[in-house]
Motif scaffolding. Sequence first.
Motif, short mmCIF file in Angstrom:
data_model
loop_
_atom_site.label_atom_id
_atom_site.label_comp_id
_atom_site.label_asym_id
_atom_site.label_seq_id
_atom_site.Cartn_x
_atom_site.Cartn_y
_atom_site.Cartn_z
N SER A 192 23.25 14.67 -20.78
CA SER A 192 24.32 13.70 -21.00
C SER A 192 25.06 13.40 -19.70
CB SER A 192 25.31 14.23 -22.05
OG SER A 192 24.69 14.35 -23.31
N LEU A 193 25.29 14.43 -18.90
CA LEU A 193 25.97 14.25 -17.62
C LEU A 193 25.12 13.41 -16.67
CD1 LEU A 193 28.26 14.82 -15.66
CD2 LEU A 193 27.13 16.99 -15.07
N PHE A 194 23.81 13.68 -16.62
CA PHE A 194 22.93 12.89 -15.75
C PHE A 194 22.93 11.41 -16.17
CE2 PHE A 194 20.06 16.81 -14.84
CZ PHE A 194 20.97 17.25 -13.89
N VAL A 195 22.83 11.17 -17.48
CA VAL A 195 22.80 9.80 -17.98
C VAL A 195 24.13 9.10 -17.70
CG1 VAL A 195 22.73 8.39 -20.09
CG2 VAL A 195 21.06 10.23 -19.75
N LEU A 196 25.24 9.80 -17.94
CA LEU A 196 26.55 9.20 -17.71
C LEU A 196 26.77 8.92 -16.22
CD1 LEU A 196 28.85 8.38 -19.59
CD2 LEU A 196 29.96 10.55 -19.06
N TYR A 378 20.12 14.95 -31.64
CA TYR A 378 19.79 13.68 -30.98
C TYR A 378 20.92 12.65 -31.11
CZ TYR A 378 14.91 15.34 -30.86
OH TYR A 378 13.77 16.04 -30.62
N PHE A 379 21.81 12.84 -32.09
CA PHE A 379 22.91 11.88 -32.25
C PHE A 379 23.81 11.84 -31.02
CE2 PHE A 379 22.69 12.95 -37.07
CZ PHE A 379 21.48 12.27 -37.16
N LEU A 380 23.85 12.95 -30.29
CA LEU A 380 24.66 12.99 -29.08
C LEU A 380 24.19 11.99 -28.04
CD1 LEU A 380 25.16 16.84 -28.48
CD2 LEU A 380 26.81 15.21 -29.38
N TRP A 381 22.92 11.62 -28.11
CA TRP A 381 22.38 10.70 -27.10
C TRP A 381 23.08 9.35 -27.15
CZ3 TRP A 381 16.35 11.54 -27.72
CH2 TRP A 381 16.05 12.88 -27.42
N TYR A 382 23.43 8.88 -28.36
CA TYR A 382 24.10 7.57 -28.41
C TYR A 382 25.61 7.67 -28.64
CZ TYR A 382 23.41 7.94 -33.55
OH TYR A 382 23.41 8.35 -34.87
N THR A 383 26.09 8.73 -29.29
CA THR A 383 27.54 8.86 -29.44
C THR A 383 28.22 9.08 -28.08
OG1 THR A 383 27.31 11.25 -29.90
CG2 THR A 383 27.40 9.76 -31.80
N LEU A 384 27.44 9.48 -27.08
CA LEU A 384 27.96 9.63 -25.72
C LEU A 384 28.62 8.34 -25.23
CD1 LEU A 384 27.99 11.32 -23.00
CD2 LEU A 384 25.82 10.20 -22.48
N PHE A 385 28.11 7.19 -25.66
CA PHE A 385 28.60 5.90 -25.15
C PHE A 385 29.77 5.34 -25.97
CE2 PHE A 385 23.95 5.96 -24.21
CZ PHE A 385 24.05 6.10 -22.83
N LEU A 386 30.06 5.93 -27.13
CA LEU A 386 31.09 5.36 -28.00
C LEU A 386 32.47 5.25 -27.34
CD1 LEU A 386 30.37 6.62 -31.62
CD2 LEU A 386 30.40 4.27 -30.78
N PRO A 387 32.97 6.30 -26.64
CA PRO A 387 34.29 6.15 -26.02
C PRO A 387 34.37 4.99 -25.04
CG PRO A 387 33.62 8.45 -26.06
CD PRO A 387 32.43 7.66 -26.47
N LEU A 388 33.26 4.65 -24.41
CA LEU A 388 33.22 3.55 -23.46
C LEU A 388 33.02 2.21 -24.14
CD1 LEU A 388 30.89 5.23 -20.77
CD2 LEU A 388 33.39 5.27 -20.89
#
Length: 456
Positions: A192-196, A378-388
């Motif tokens: 998640s950190l690498f993707v962000l 796997y849900f963390l992969w897309y919920t990562l973008f929700l705050p943004l």
Amino acid sequence: MPSSSYRILDHVPSFSRILCLSSFLRLALIIYSEWHDAHSVVKYTDVDYRVFGDAARFALHPSPGNQAQGPLASYFSIGSPYTRATYRYTPLLAVLLAPNEWLHPSFGKLLFAACDIIAGLLMYELLVTSILPSTTRTPFYTQVEKAGAKPDLGKDEDRSTQRLATLLTSLHLLNPLVFTISTRGSSESVLSLFVLATLYYALKNRWDVSAVLLGLSTHWKIYPFIYGVSCIGVIGSQGVGSSTWNGFFQTVVNRRTVRFGLISAMTFVALGLVMYALWGQPFLEETYLYHLTRLDHRHNFSPYFYLVYLTYPTAASAPEAAVWKRLLRSPLTSFMPQMMLALGSGLLFGRRRENLVFAWFVQTFVFVVFNKVCTSQYFLWYTLFLPLLVPRLSMTNRRALSLGAVWIGTQALWLGEAYKLEFLGQNVFFGLWVRGLVYVVGNCWVLAGIMNAYSC
């Protein structure tokens, strides 16, 4: 949304306090996990964390039956992390967790928790410097402004923006799913950190750094390569205004996009060559090839699991399965529609840098929903973008609640049936598959609602 719903911003603590609370929460859970695991049969620590630790131990302590198999392995005294059965990750993960042997077995959990915190810092920085300043004309920001959360002048305006950024970042830092998974020892927070970080530098228009990080992310886990399509669309669209097919071709293939693709590919290949040089064919087979040919007949959210279960080869199976059985369990059955949706949405929405968060969210969402294996992790992969993404969404409270209820409800419906199979031993495979289909339909409806609420 009613303006009164934004008065909570007046009570939002400073970002530093949220950061301290998040760090303390994770540290407390890691300490608790040590006590819990020592006193309970059901462990708090994820079984994968033990796999990571064992892999690090094998890599650090070579033995006659545990040797790295790469062409250059003879020059180094290292073992193979793949000696540990079920370790199917990059050797970099085992190397990162080497201090588990030197310092403390919980070092990896602290590292994963730290990645969570650093990801929160990146989110906050993006919200304050890039995303919120560019959303001043969206319905979301207009309603915040009417609520009195965005005063007109100078320092008050900056303070209100910081409060809103803090509230949105808290959706990640104080998300129970996020901090539970990292403190139990899952490595998802590293990815998640690498993707962000890749997204951070893309939104800052530093494409060379973003390309390197995309190559690193793809090396760590293969799925982030889908983001390259939307990045190329954004890079190529800069300065290209034609809507013809020739203009589209120039958007996809030009000096800037080729540069981005080459840097990203060279990073991925360079990392792969180093890993292969040290650990050889097991690295390729376990890290990449296994996931391309994987057949998982165990129950999961994927709509494909039941088809694989019915056609899974056993000792009693015929030597050569029927064509329809081979077709049903073929990776192409799930791979083709999944890639068409993930890559197609990247090309469709990856046109402006401001829309990159939305494009990556949609790409990841459809990738996860239509993946041949899908678990809650796997849900963390897309919920990562929700705050943004939230600042660009415009919907009523009732609409937001209905989307959240369907997203949670479809999972609860599936989990209720999975409990009967997992713990009661009941034969409910067909009913579980039907609930999996309900999950897919429900999630597609949720995604459609989010897409409809997005303001460009």
